[in-house]
Design a protein around this motif. Structure first.
Motif, PDB file in Angstrom:
ATOM      1  N   LEU A 254       0.882   5.326   0.279  1.00  0.00           N
ATOM      2  CA  LEU A 254       0.040   6.427   0.720  1.00  0.00           C
ATOM      3  C   LEU A 254       0.687   7.770   0.412  1.00  0.00           C
ATOM      4  O   LEU A 254       1.895   7.947   0.582  1.00  0.00           O
TER       5      LEU A 254
ATOM      6  N   LEU B 222      -4.653   4.346  11.003  1.00  0.00           N
ATOM      7  CA  LEU B 222      -5.061   4.094   9.624  1.00  0.00           C
ATOM      8  C   LEU B 222      -5.945   2.867   9.567  1.00  0.00           C
ATOM      9  O   LEU B 222      -5.658   1.852  10.240  1.00  0.00           O
TER      10      LEU B 222
ATOM     11  N   LEU C  37      -2.937   5.348  -2.700  1.00  0.00           N
ATOM     12  CA  LEU C  37      -4.099   5.908  -2.012  1.00  0.00           C
ATOM     13  C   LEU C  37      -3.768   7.289  -1.464  1.00  0.00           C
ATOM     14  O   LEU C  37      -2.741   7.461  -0.797  1.00  0.00           O
ATOM     15  N   ASN C  38      -4.631   8.249  -1.743  1.00  0.00           N
ATOM     16  CA  ASN C  38      -4.521   9.595  -1.174  1.00  0.00           C
ATOM     17  C   ASN C  38      -5.233   9.607   0.172  1.00  0.00           C
ATOM     18  O   ASN C  38      -6.462   9.489   0.220  1.00  0.00           O
ATOM     19  N   VAL C  39      -4.487   9.750   1.268  1.00  0.00           N
ATOM     20  CA  VAL C  39      -5.106   9.721   2.600  1.00  0.00           C
ATOM     21  C   VAL C  39      -5.321  11.122   3.166  1.00  0.00           C
ATOM     22  O   VAL C  39      -5.717  11.259   4.322  1.00  0.00           O
TER      23      VAL C  39
ATOM     24  N   SER D 161       0.863  -1.165   0.000  1.00  0.00           N
ATOM     25  CA  SER D 161       0.000   0.000   0.000  1.00  0.00           C
ATOM     26  C   SER D 161       0.906   1.223   0.000  1.00  0.00           C
ATOM     27  O   SER D 161       1.892   1.269   0.742  1.00  0.00           O
TER      28      SER D 161
ATOM     29  N   TRP E   2      -6.575  -0.472   4.518  1.00  0.00           N
ATOM     30  CA  TRP E   2      -5.681   0.276   3.654  1.00  0.00           C
ATOM     31  C   TRP E   2      -4.277  -0.304   3.668  1.00  0.00           C
ATOM     32  O   TRP E   2      -3.469   0.025   2.799  1.00  0.00           O
TER      33      TRP E   2
ATOM     34  N   TYR F  35      -0.098  12.224   0.715  1.00  0.00           N
ATOM     35  CA  TYR F  35      -0.908  13.299   1.283  1.00  0.00           C
ATOM     36  C   TYR F  35      -1.236  14.234   0.133  1.00  0.00           C
ATOM     37  O   TYR F  35      -0.587  15.242  -0.096  1.00  0.00           O
TER      38      TYR F  35
ATOM     39  N   TRP G  29      -8.869  11.686   4.674  1.00  0.00           N
ATOM     40  CA  TRP G  29      -9.006  11.017   5.983  1.00  0.00           C
ATOM     41  C   TRP G  29      -8.251  11.778   7.062  1.00  0.00           C
ATOM     42  O   TRP G  29      -8.792  12.058   8.140  1.00  0.00           O
TER      43      TRP G  29
END
Length: 211
Positions: free
Chosen positions: A113, A206, A146-148, A111, A210, A115, A151
């Motif tokens: 991640l 998290l 994945l754009n966190v 995964s 994810w 920002y 969140w």
């Protein structure tokens, strides 16, 4: 041991390019620096102590300068923003295909991640490389990007206006003990990781799905 990757990109820019979404003629978001950290993940059920500093700790780093090809001369604005100078890029910068291959290999099976939508910029650069006929020896599809930011901004609203390199500051954390400042890709990754550790300690880990 389960791990995941956080990453950050610095890419060519000019005054007002962000506000205009790089729409001026000849403006392309070419990657100039890649920073990434492989972090140790741990399911909440595996640790009764949410403040355990070994959780989200750094296992491995990746950093590279990349030579832009469409705009090989960095703008003074970019250099002032990032601290990355022309001489360093000319001397140490990798060809885009080589840097992208190495970075995707670092991310393989993980995964990954960010920002913000850095994976969009990554995709643009992969497209340009392939259009030039460059060989990319690793696959974008072998990692889960994945754009966190949505969140993170939701669980810590004070971070909403902050760029990734300022997360540590907005959250009142010690400055990451690494070289560089904000808009240096690897420093920004450490700022990102510090924020994730802080939020986990506060009970906002998290989602396991994810990782």
């Amino acid at each position: 041991m389960t791990t995941f990757v956080v990453f950050d990109l610095e890419f060519t820019t000019w005054p007002d390019a962000l506000e205009q979404n790089w729409s001026a003629p000849g403006q392309f978001r070419e990657i100039v620096q890649i920073g990434a950290l492989r972090l140790r993940a741990e399911a909440a059920s595996d640790s009764s102590d949410s403040s355990d500093s070994s959780v989200y700790s750094v296992v491995e780093e990746y950093e590279a300068l990349v030579r832009p090809l469409m705009n090989p001369r960095l703008s003074p604005y970019f250099t002032e923003l990032t601290g990355i100078d022309q001489e360093s890029v000319d001397r140490e910068g990798l060809p885009p295909a080589e840097a992208l291959t190495a970075f995707l290999a670092f991310c393989e099976g993980q995964s990954v991640l960010s920002y913000g939508n850095d994976m969009v910029v990554l995709g643009e650069n992969l497209g340009w490389a392939r259009a030039r006929g460059d060989e990319i020896k690793s696959s974008f599809l072998s990692a889960g990007f994945l754009n966190v930011r949505p969140w993170l901004n939701t669980v810590a609203p004070a971070t909403a206006p902050a760029n990734v390199g300022r997360l540590w500051q907005v959250l009142g954390l010690p400055k990451p003990p690494v070289s560089g400042e904000e808009h240096s890709a690897l420093f920004d990754c450490h700022s990102f990781a510090a924020a994730l550790r802080h939020l986990r300690a506060a009970g906002a880990a998290l989602p396991e799905a994810w990782l």
